[in-house]
Design an enzyme around this catalytic site. Structure first.
Site, mmCIF file in Angstrom:
data_model
loop_
_atom_site.group_PDB
_atom_site.id
_atom_site.type_symbol
_atom_site.label_atom_id
_atom_site.label_comp_id
_atom_site.label_asym_id
_atom_site.label_seq_id
_atom_site.Cartn_x
_atom_site.Cartn_y
_atom_site.Cartn_z
ATOM 1 N N SER A 187 0.860 -1.191 0.000
ATOM 2 C CA SER A 187 0.000 0.000 0.000
ATOM 3 C C SER A 187 0.891 1.234 0.000
ATOM 4 O O SER A 187 1.689 1.438 0.927
ATOM 5 C CB SER A 187 -0.878 0.025 1.246
ATOM 6 O OG SER A 187 -1.403 1.337 1.400
ATOM 7 N N HIS A 201 -1.222 -1.276 -4.342
ATOM 8 C CA HIS A 201 -2.495 -0.972 -3.678
ATOM 9 C C HIS A 201 -2.573 0.528 -3.380
ATOM 10 O O HIS A 201 -1.680 1.095 -2.746
ATOM 11 C CB HIS A 201 -2.576 -1.779 -2.381
ATOM 12 C CG HIS A 201 -3.865 -1.684 -1.638
ATOM 13 N ND1 HIS A 201 -4.977 -2.426 -1.963
ATOM 14 C CD2 HIS A 201 -4.219 -0.947 -0.553
ATOM 15 C CE1 HIS A 201 -5.960 -2.159 -1.112
ATOM 16 N NE2 HIS A 201 -5.529 -1.247 -0.251
ATOM 17 N N ASP A 247 -4.875 3.482 -1.677
ATOM 18 C CA ASP A 247 -5.946 3.711 -0.709
ATOM 19 C C ASP A 247 -6.575 5.080 -0.905
ATOM 20 O O ASP A 247 -5.948 6.102 -0.623
ATOM 21 C CB ASP A 247 -5.382 3.589 0.707
ATOM 22 C CG ASP A 247 -5.125 2.144 1.090
ATOM 23 O OD1 ASP A 247 -6.066 1.331 0.980
ATOM 24 O OD2 ASP A 247 -3.997 1.821 1.488
ATOM 25 N N MET A 260 -9.294 7.713 0.286
ATOM 26 C CA MET A 260 -10.075 8.042 1.488
ATOM 27 C C MET A 260 -10.684 9.430 1.350
ATOM 28 O O MET A 260 -10.060 10.324 0.766
ATOM 29 C CB MET A 260 -9.155 8.014 2.712
ATOM 30 C CG MET A 260 -8.420 6.693 2.882
ATOM 31 S SD MET A 260 -7.466 6.683 4.404
ATOM 32 C CE MET A 260 -6.657 5.088 4.278
ATOM 33 N N HIS A 303 -8.466 0.902 -3.805
ATOM 34 C CA HIS A 303 -9.378 0.608 -2.693
ATOM 35 C C HIS A 303 -10.114 1.896 -2.338
ATOM 36 O O HIS A 303 -9.525 2.819 -1.774
ATOM 37 C CB HIS A 303 -8.523 0.093 -1.523
ATOM 38 C CG HIS A 303 -9.266 -0.198 -0.266
ATOM 39 N ND1 HIS A 303 -8.638 -0.441 0.936
ATOM 40 C CD2 HIS A 303 -10.601 -0.303 -0.008
ATOM 41 C CE1 HIS A 303 -9.533 -0.667 1.879
ATOM 42 N NE2 HIS A 303 -10.737 -0.584 1.334
ATOM 43 N N MET A 306 -12.355 3.951 -0.176
ATOM 44 C CA MET A 306 -12.981 4.101 1.142
ATOM 45 C C MET A 306 -13.712 5.439 1.108
ATOM 46 O O MET A 306 -13.318 6.407 1.779
ATOM 47 C CB MET A 306 -11.896 4.062 2.232
ATOM 48 C CG MET A 306 -11.331 2.658 2.430
ATOM 49 S SD MET A 306 -9.737 2.637 3.261
ATOM 50 C CE MET A 306 -8.675 2.897 1.843
ATOM 51 N N MET A 332 -11.263 -6.731 5.490
ATOM 52 C CA MET A 332 -10.442 -5.781 6.248
ATOM 53 C C MET A 332 -10.053 -6.388 7.597
ATOM 54 O O MET A 332 -10.910 -6.935 8.308
ATOM 55 C CB MET A 332 -11.215 -4.481 6.511
ATOM 56 C CG MET A 332 -11.526 -3.616 5.306
ATOM 57 S SD MET A 332 -10.090 -3.017 4.378
ATOM 58 C CE MET A 332 -9.169 -2.115 5.647
ATOM 59 N N GLY A 349 -2.813 3.582 8.040
ATOM 60 C CA GLY A 349 -1.830 2.506 8.033
ATOM 61 C C GLY A 349 -1.308 2.290 9.442
ATOM 62 O O GLY A 349 -1.562 3.090 10.343
ATOM 63 N N ASP A 400 -6.396 -6.764 4.152
ATOM 64 C CA ASP A 400 -5.824 -5.418 4.238
ATOM 65 C C ASP A 400 -5.854 -4.939 5.686
ATOM 66 O O ASP A 400 -6.930 -4.821 6.277
ATOM 67 C CB ASP A 400 -6.648 -4.484 3.334
ATOM 68 C CG ASP A 400 -6.057 -3.098 3.203
ATOM 69 O OD1 ASP A 400 -4.966 -2.861 3.747
ATOM 70 O OD2 ASP A 400 -6.695 -2.270 2.537
ATOM 71 N N GLY A 401 -4.645 -4.677 6.222
ATOM 72 C CA GLY A 401 -4.529 -4.120 7.559
ATOM 73 C C GLY A 401 -3.719 -4.997 8.494
ATOM 74 O O GLY A 401 -4.106 -6.135 8.767
ATOM 75 N N GLY A 448 1.293 -2.243 4.096
ATOM 76 C CA GLY A 448 1.860 -0.899 3.992
ATOM 77 C C GLY A 448 3.113 -0.791 4.836
ATOM 78 O O GLY A 448 4.237 -0.886 4.333
HETATM 79 C C1 DX5 Z 1 -6.234 1.032 5.820
HETATM 80 C C2 DX5 Z 1 -5.780 0.841 4.390
HETATM 81 C C3 DX5 Z 1 -4.627 -0.076 4.264
HETATM 82 C C4 DX5 Z 1 -3.376 0.369 4.974
HETATM 83 C C5 DX5 Z 1 -2.609 -0.844 5.377
HETATM 84 O O1 DX5 Z 1 -7.363 1.801 5.823
HETATM 85 O O2 DX5 Z 1 -6.841 0.331 3.595
HETATM 86 O O3 DX5 Z 1 -4.362 -0.412 2.913
HETATM 87 O O4 DX5 Z 1 -2.553 1.188 4.198
HETATM 88 O O5 DX5 Z 1 -1.535 -0.445 6.152
HETATM 89 P P1 DX5 Z 1 -0.772 -1.437 7.128
HETATM 90 O O6 DX5 Z 1 -0.269 -2.568 6.298
HETATM 91 O O7 DX5 Z 1 0.307 -0.579 7.672
HETATM 92 O O8 DX5 Z 1 -1.772 -1.885 8.154
HETATM 93 ZN ZN ZN Z 2 -6.434 -0.531 1.536
#
Ligand code: DX5
Ligand code: ZN
Length: 226
Positions: free
Chosen positions: A12, A37, A39, A41, A70, A72, A141, A148, A176-177, A198
């Site tokens: 990510s 990936h 993200d 938001m 992705h 969100m 998720m 992250g 993811d996460g 990430g």
């Molecule tokens: C969270 C995101 C993830 C995030 C993952 O809302 O969708 O993609 O970047 O980060 P890590 O791997 O650090 O949990």
């Molecule tokens: Zn994500």
């Protein structure tokens, strides 16, 4: 995009150097990333703001693998064409983002790209049961979306349920996460094939020290493959 169930690592870029996305994307791909990936938001569906379509369009020429976007955001439907035009290979929307996930997935496929559907930790596997034929990927998720670097929430039993529902359909399961070498084996054993990471990929590395990214990606992949 061809389909297979081998383990794919999708770094990510939320954890990348925000002043240097092009070089960061090139570095992770050179170091073994299978997908990239992105993200998105909106400060409404999740309490954080990231990339609009022009930013995603700017990433596109640097991505030689798969650009996995992705979303969100809520509402989502009004933005599907813009993110598809920006060059996403697969667009994932959340079931919680609106009342009409079936219509959303139809619109994504109608834009000529792959469609993913995401489940927050509090949403049961059954929420995707009746729309699986509209999906190319289910994203489970393992943190509450928005940031992250959060702690992994164990969703292993949900992953198993989704895997069972999918049967022999060509649908990826993405996690993811909080994915790292300790959590990756749990979700891989439960049936996940696309692992987003990430902080566990970018930690300790940089475009000037990219082999750290390679070591981090390999550690997650090796752990997942057992
Ligand atoms: C969270 C995101 C993830 C995030 C993952 O809302 O969708 O993609 O970047 O980060 P890590 O791997 O650090 O949990
Ligand atoms: Zn994500």
């Amino acid at each position: 995009m061809t389909f297979d169930r081998s383990i794919k690592i999708a770094p990510s870029i939320l954890s990348a150097d925000f002043a240097n996305f092009g070089a960061e994307i090139q570095a992770i791909e050179a170091q073994g990333a299978d997908w990239v990936h992105v993200d998105v938001m909106d400060g409404h569906f999740v309490p954080n703001l990231t990339f609009g379509p022009p930013a995603v369009k700017a990433f596109r020429p640097h991505v030689k693998t798969v650009m996995d976007v992705h979303l969100m955001i809520s509402p989502v439907d009004a933005y599907i064409d813009a993110y598809a035009d920006a060059g996403a290979d697969i667009l994932t929307a959340h079931v919680e983002a609106g009342p009409h996930i079936h219509r959303t997935l139809q619109a994504i496929r109608g834009a000529g790209i792959k469609a993913g559907v995401a489940l927050n930790p509090g949403t049961p596997a059954s929420a995707v049961e009746d729309i699986l034929d509209m999906a190319d990927m289910v994203l489970v998720m393992t943190v509450n979306p928005g940031f992250g670097g959060q702690k992994f929430i164990d969703m292993t039993s949900k992953v198993r349920k989704v895997r069972e529902m999918i049967g022999d359909r060509e649908i990826h399961i993405q996690i993811d996460g909080g994915v790292d070498p300790t959590t990756a084996p749990l979700v891989a054993a439960a049936g996940a094939d696309v692992l987003v990471a990430g902080s566990a990929v970018f930690r300790g590395g940089s475009v000037d020290a990219p082999s750290v990214y390679g070591d981090n990606i390999k550690a997650i992949r090796d752990a997942a493959q057992g």
